[in-house]
Enzyme design. Sequence first.
Site, PDB file in Angstrom:
ATOM      1  N   ASN A 171       0.828  -1.210   0.000  1.00 40.89           N
ATOM      2  CA  ASN A 171       0.000   0.000   0.000  1.00 40.89           C
ATOM      3  C   ASN A 171       0.860   1.256   0.000  1.00 40.89           C
ATOM      4  OD1 ASN A 171      -2.623  -1.088  -0.096  1.00 40.89           O
ATOM      5  ND2 ASN A 171      -2.620  -1.498   2.096  1.00 40.89           N
ATOM      6  N   GLU A 207      -5.887  -7.603   5.663  1.00 39.18           N
ATOM      7  CA  GLU A 207      -5.339  -8.502   4.645  1.00 39.18           C
ATOM      8  C   GLU A 207      -5.287  -9.944   5.151  1.00 39.18           C
ATOM      9  OE1 GLU A 207      -1.632  -7.000   6.858  1.00 39.18           O
ATOM     10  OE2 GLU A 207      -3.599  -6.231   6.317  1.00 39.18           O
TER      11      GLU A 207
END
Length: 295
Positions: A171, A207
Amino acid sequence: MDYKLLNVELLKNVLDALPDGILIVGNNRQMIYTNTRFRELWNIPLDTHLDDEGRAIMQYALSQLVDPDGFLRIIESLHQTSQSLEDEIRLRDGRVFRRRSVSFQDQDLGQSRIWIFTDVTAITYSHIDTLTGLLNRNKFERHFSSLSVAASPQSVVGIALFDLDHFKLFNDTYGHAAGDDVLRNIGKVIREHLQRTSDSGYRVGGEEFFLQYHSRTREDVITFINNIRSAVEQLAIPHKANPPYDCVTISCGFGICTQPKSPAFIYRQVDNALYQSKANGRNQITLIELDELEL
């Protein structure tokens, strides 16, 4: 007044007034009773009789299920046991039923079982993670207590906990929009590999994912999780902050059991195995035999 007949009629009226579908099955698998709501839920004509061990009714039900084999497998694993059950089943028309079952001992019927079906379609779709299409954390916590209920020598259960390797760095490097795309792709991979309604996939964290898979063989459940790990790597999504692979990968803790275990024990063991996979270099699966471990 014949109070025995009165009580039977009263009980029938009470059961017919319930919003849940009720089915009672005797020791030798014959269907003893269905209430009106059961027949309404399963679209069974009210004049269909319970003779011939209810085979006609069973065929009506099986023809409407997404996974009739899984439905029968659960019934077989519970027959003449004292285990309770709570899970969900999916119908071809998109509806979702919560299925519950408890056993009881009857003087005339022997070891018998009551099955309860509730239409939870609206509730179920509120528990879908919109990004991945998997079940969300709230649904996982509701299901957690019945994780291994179907474990038996004839029904091997594989339980996986995995997360994306160095996803925070992904990210930071590529942006959160790209990270969302990765999660969508992971959800698609998982959904494509979950073929039975008795199998479940959850997004339990940002995640982090939890999977439960049933099969008749140990080899099949191992192949299942290996295929998911491989499919994620084969997506070939660039991830330069994940050396030496340089693409998106997963690390996984994977447990196998054929005996019922407590959910807390299962989660603790697969979580420990997940951290072992990370410590050993990531992009791998650490397998544990839950039956061999002490509670």
